[in-house]
Write a protein that holds these residues in place. Sequence first.
Motif, PDB file in Angstrom:
ATOM      1  N   HIS A 254      42.056  31.107  54.168  1.00  0.00           N
ATOM      2  CA  HIS A 254      42.578  30.980  55.524  1.00  0.00           C
ATOM      3  C   HIS A 254      42.066  32.161  56.346  1.00  0.00           C
ATOM      4  O   HIS A 254      42.173  33.310  55.926  1.00  0.00           O
ATOM      5  CB  HIS A 254      44.111  31.001  55.523  1.00  0.00           C
TER       6      HIS A 254
ATOM      7  N   VAL B 263      38.389  29.620  56.668  1.00  0.00           N
ATOM      8  CA  VAL B 263      38.711  28.301  57.207  1.00  0.00           C
ATOM      9  C   VAL B 263      39.731  28.480  58.335  1.00  0.00           C
ATOM     10  O   VAL B 263      40.776  29.098  58.143  1.00  0.00           O
ATOM     11  CB  VAL B 263      39.290  27.382  56.104  1.00  0.00           C
TER      12      VAL B 263
ATOM     13  N   ASP C 131      39.447  23.510  61.803  1.00  0.00           N
ATOM     14  CA  ASP C 131      38.248  23.059  61.078  1.00  0.00           C
ATOM     15  C   ASP C 131      38.481  21.687  60.457  1.00  0.00           C
ATOM     16  O   ASP C 131      39.555  21.415  59.909  1.00  0.00           O
ATOM     17  CB  ASP C 131      37.872  24.032  59.956  1.00  0.00           C
ATOM     18  N   SER C 132      37.470  20.848  60.515  1.00  0.00           N
ATOM     19  CA  SER C 132      37.512  19.562  59.827  1.00  0.00           C
ATOM     20  C   SER C 132      37.247  19.809  58.340  1.00  0.00           C
ATOM     21  O   SER C 132      36.206  20.376  57.993  1.00  0.00           O
ATOM     22  CB  SER C 132      36.436  18.637  60.398  1.00  0.00           C
ATOM     23  N   PRO C 133      38.152  19.413  57.453  1.00  0.00           N
ATOM     24  CA  PRO C 133      37.923  19.629  56.019  1.00  0.00           C
ATOM     25  C   PRO C 133      36.616  19.012  55.516  1.00  0.00           C
ATOM     26  O   PRO C 133      35.915  19.627  54.710  1.00  0.00           O
ATOM     27  CB  PRO C 133      39.142  18.987  55.357  1.00  0.00           C
ATOM     28  N   ASP C 134      36.278  17.814  55.988  1.00  0.00           N
ATOM     29  CA  ASP C 134      35.032  17.180  55.548  1.00  0.00           C
ATOM     30  C   ASP C 134      33.818  17.988  55.981  1.00  0.00           C
ATOM     31  O   ASP C 134      32.914  18.248  55.178  1.00  0.00           O
ATOM     32  CB  ASP C 134      34.922  15.753  56.103  1.00  0.00           C
TER      33      ASP C 134
ATOM     34  N   CYS D 135      39.725  31.696  46.288  1.00  0.00           N
ATOM     35  CA  CYS D 135      40.570  31.095  47.328  1.00  0.00           C
ATOM     36  C   CYS D 135      41.917  31.794  47.346  1.00  0.00           C
ATOM     37  O   CYS D 135      42.325  32.398  46.357  1.00  0.00           O
ATOM     38  CB  CYS D 135      40.799  29.616  47.044  1.00  0.00           C
TER      39      CYS D 135
ATOM     40  N   ALA E 247      46.050  24.389  49.056  1.00  0.00           N
ATOM     41  CA  ALA E 247      45.967  24.455  50.517  1.00  0.00           C
ATOM     42  C   ALA E 247      44.590  23.951  50.974  1.00  0.00           C
ATOM     43  O   ALA E 247      43.699  23.699  50.164  1.00  0.00           O
ATOM     44  CB  ALA E 247      46.196  25.881  50.997  1.00  0.00           C
ATOM     45  N   THR E 248      44.421  23.812  52.271  1.00  0.00           N
ATOM     46  CA  THR E 248      43.176  23.272  52.828  1.00  0.00           C
ATOM     47  C   THR E 248      41.925  24.028  52.361  1.00  0.00           C
ATOM     48  O   THR E 248      40.956  23.387  51.940  1.00  0.00           O
ATOM     49  CB  THR E 248      43.257  23.218  54.368  1.00  0.00           C
ATOM     50  N   PRO E 249      41.905  25.369  52.400  1.00  0.00           N
ATOM     51  CA  PRO E 249      40.695  26.049  51.909  1.00  0.00           C
ATOM     52  C   PRO E 249      40.385  25.721  50.445  1.00  0.00           C
ATOM     53  O   PRO E 249      39.228  25.545  50.072  1.00  0.00           O
ATOM     54  CB  PRO E 249      41.011  27.533  52.093  1.00  0.00           C
TER      55      PRO E 249
ATOM     56  N   ASN F 256      41.193  22.893  48.891  1.00  0.00           N
ATOM     57  CA  ASN F 256      40.698  21.516  48.848  1.00  0.00           C
ATOM     58  C   ASN F 256      39.251  21.428  49.313  1.00  0.00           C
ATOM     59  O   ASN F 256      38.451  20.668  48.745  1.00  0.00           O
ATOM     60  CB  ASN F 256      41.607  20.613  49.679  1.00  0.00           C
ATOM     61  N   ILE F 257      38.901  22.205  50.315  1.00  0.00           N
ATOM     62  CA  ILE F 257      37.514  22.256  50.792  1.00  0.00           C
ATOM     63  C   ILE F 257      36.610  22.800  49.689  1.00  0.00           C
ATOM     64  O   ILE F 257      35.564  22.222  49.385  1.00  0.00           O
ATOM     65  CB  ILE F 257      37.420  23.119  52.066  1.00  0.00           C
TER      66      ILE F 257
END
Length: 126
Positions: A2, A28, A32-35, A57, A62-64, A66-67
Amino acid sequence: MHAPLGQAFADCAAHILGHEPDILVFDVHADDSPDDAAQRLESLLAPHRGEGALILCDIYGATPFNIASRAVRSLTAQGMSVALVTGTNLCMVLKALTDNQDNPEELSEKVRQGALKGIVRADCIP
């Protein structure tokens, strides 16, 4: 990680080590778009296929994370050695930058152990 945590770790490592560390920061941001971010991360790491990579990470799930997981799956499928470790603290960053970096899998375990050794209860300090 993050934003701005990754850059903060890199700045702190530079301060402690006395030089700019060999580190790729991929913070991230909330919008930001994860894709798109997963594709950008994969593109940034792809040139290091022969060397491998260790990704740190901040928070599992969390999103980061998952990315990074998407990028790891794709790069691993392409034959790259990539390890992903969560729960990053400064001890982990310093261990990753100062230990033998030849094997991402071995380094990831050393980094994980470094994190545990760096966690000390203050009432246990002599």
